[in-house]
Enzyme design. Structure first.
Site, mmCIF file in Angstrom:
data_model
loop_
_atom_site.group_PDB
_atom_site.id
_atom_site.type_symbol
_atom_site.label_atom_id
_atom_site.label_comp_id
_atom_site.label_asym_id
_atom_site.label_seq_id
_atom_site.Cartn_x
_atom_site.Cartn_y
_atom_site.Cartn_z
ATOM 1 N N ASP A 72 -8.455 1.741 7.295
ATOM 2 C CA ASP A 72 -9.749 1.196 7.724
ATOM 3 C C ASP A 72 -10.634 2.296 8.296
ATOM 4 O O ASP A 72 -10.305 2.896 9.326
ATOM 5 C CB ASP A 72 -9.524 0.109 8.780
ATOM 6 C CG ASP A 72 -8.975 -1.165 8.166
ATOM 7 O OD1 ASP A 72 -9.585 -1.662 7.205
ATOM 8 O OD2 ASP A 72 -7.931 -1.659 8.641
ATOM 9 N N ASP A 130 -8.472 -9.750 3.756
ATOM 10 C CA ASP A 130 -8.304 -8.799 4.864
ATOM 11 C C ASP A 130 -8.766 -9.416 6.179
ATOM 12 O O ASP A 130 -9.944 -9.733 6.342
ATOM 13 C CB ASP A 130 -9.128 -7.540 4.544
ATOM 14 C CG ASP A 130 -8.932 -6.429 5.566
ATOM 15 O OD1 ASP A 130 -8.128 -6.599 6.488
ATOM 16 O OD2 ASP A 130 -9.612 -5.392 5.424
HETATM 17 C C1 DX5 Z 1 -10.815 -5.277 10.129
HETATM 18 C C2 DX5 Z 1 -10.029 -4.450 9.150
HETATM 19 C C3 DX5 Z 1 -8.697 -5.031 8.812
HETATM 20 C C4 DX5 Z 1 -7.800 -5.240 9.986
HETATM 21 C C5 DX5 Z 1 -6.577 -6.001 9.583
HETATM 22 O O1 DX5 Z 1 -12.062 -4.736 10.291
HETATM 23 O O2 DX5 Z 1 -10.727 -4.298 7.944
HETATM 24 O O3 DX5 Z 1 -8.064 -4.267 7.785
HETATM 25 O O4 DX5 Z 1 -7.439 -4.046 10.594
HETATM 26 O O5 DX5 Z 1 -5.806 -6.172 10.724
HETATM 27 P P1 DX5 Z 1 -5.219 -7.607 11.153
HETATM 28 O O6 DX5 Z 1 -4.215 -7.936 10.089
HETATM 29 O O7 DX5 Z 1 -4.633 -7.333 12.466
HETATM 30 O O8 DX5 Z 1 -6.351 -8.562 11.176
HETATM 31 ZN ZN ZN Z 2 -9.559 -3.435 6.189
#
Ligand code: DX5
Ligand code: ZN
Length: 225
Positions: A33, A177
């Site tokens: 990310d 996501d």
């Molecule tokens: C949010 C990101 C995600 C996030 C996913 O902005 O794009 O990829 O880190 O993490 P979880 O699974 O904890 O929601």
């Molecule tokens: Zn992400």
């Protein structure tokens, strides 16, 4: 069904070990990310982290995906490609000339992906769908790990899946996501998700990473990889 661990939720002091554990548990896609403090309120990682992970990903022939939550991502595509990203996902809301950006990613021999925020309708993908490998539906507002899953995403996945079938574009992956975990995996998989991004539910320090990954696979009826 592929699981793509989001390293944003990993223990950064032990990033290499944790990513190795995920690869050993069978995952073949690592989700990085990238946040710029403009498109989203948070700051995170850049090409240096991708370059550090590249040898690990190579050892397992894993896809190294960057999720670019940044304004005007065209400026950084070359840098992420040089660092070793093999999939690059940009936000429709952040691209002035999305078609050109997708072509540029393809030109760098990476898988092009386009992401939609929760409030962006899937119609925004209509004309770009034939050009991309991955359609990423955000199931939280981007910027932070550990947020609660927005349940309406399940219906959005179903509608996108129907559109892909209608246009014979089933090769386009549907990636979801944000807040994905054992409690919503099955519903998402049943409606058409093919890649589950999972941060907190993979790197939950309460249990070993391999156990967390098995739980995600089991939730949608899959055995250990
Ligand atoms: C949010 C990101 C995600 C996030 C996913 O902005 O794009 O990829 O880190 O993490 P979880 O699974 O904890 O929601
Ligand atoms: Zn992400």
């Amino acid at each position: 069904m592929k699981i793509a661990p989001a390293i944003l939720s990993a223990d950064f002091l032990r990033l290499g070990t944790q990513v190795s554990e995920a690869l050993d548990a069978g995952v073949r896609r690592i989700h990085v990310d990238v946040m710029d403090g403009h498109f989203v309120p948070n700051l995170s990682m850049g090409p240096l982290v991708v370059a550090a992970l590249r040898p690990l990903a190579d050892r397992f022939s894993a896809v190294l995906e960057v999720h670019l939550m940044i304004a005007d991502p065209d400026r950084y595509l070359d840098a992420f490609s040089r660092a070793g990203a093999t999939a690059m996902t940009v936000h429709v809301e952040a691209c002035r000339h999305l078609h050109r950006t997708v072509a540029a990613i393809r030109g760098l021999a990476a898988q092009p992906g386009v992401a939609l925020n929760p409030a962006t309708p899937i119609g925004a993908l209509e004309d770009i769908l034939p050009k991309i490998d991955v359609a990423l539906l955000m199931s939280v507002d981007p910027g932070f790990g550990g947020q609660a899953f927005i349940p309406e995403t399940v219906d959005k996945v179903a509608r996108l899946h129907m559109e892909l079938v209608r246009r014979s574009l089933e090769h386009v992956e549907i990636e979801v996501d944000g807040g994905v975990g054992p409690d919503n995996m099955r519903a998402l998989a049943n409606t058409g998700m093919t890649i589950a991004v999972a941060g907190t539910s993979v790197f939950d320090p309460e249990r070993p990473i391999v156990t967390n990954i098995r739980a995600l696979r089991a939730a949608c009826g899959l055995g250990p990889a």
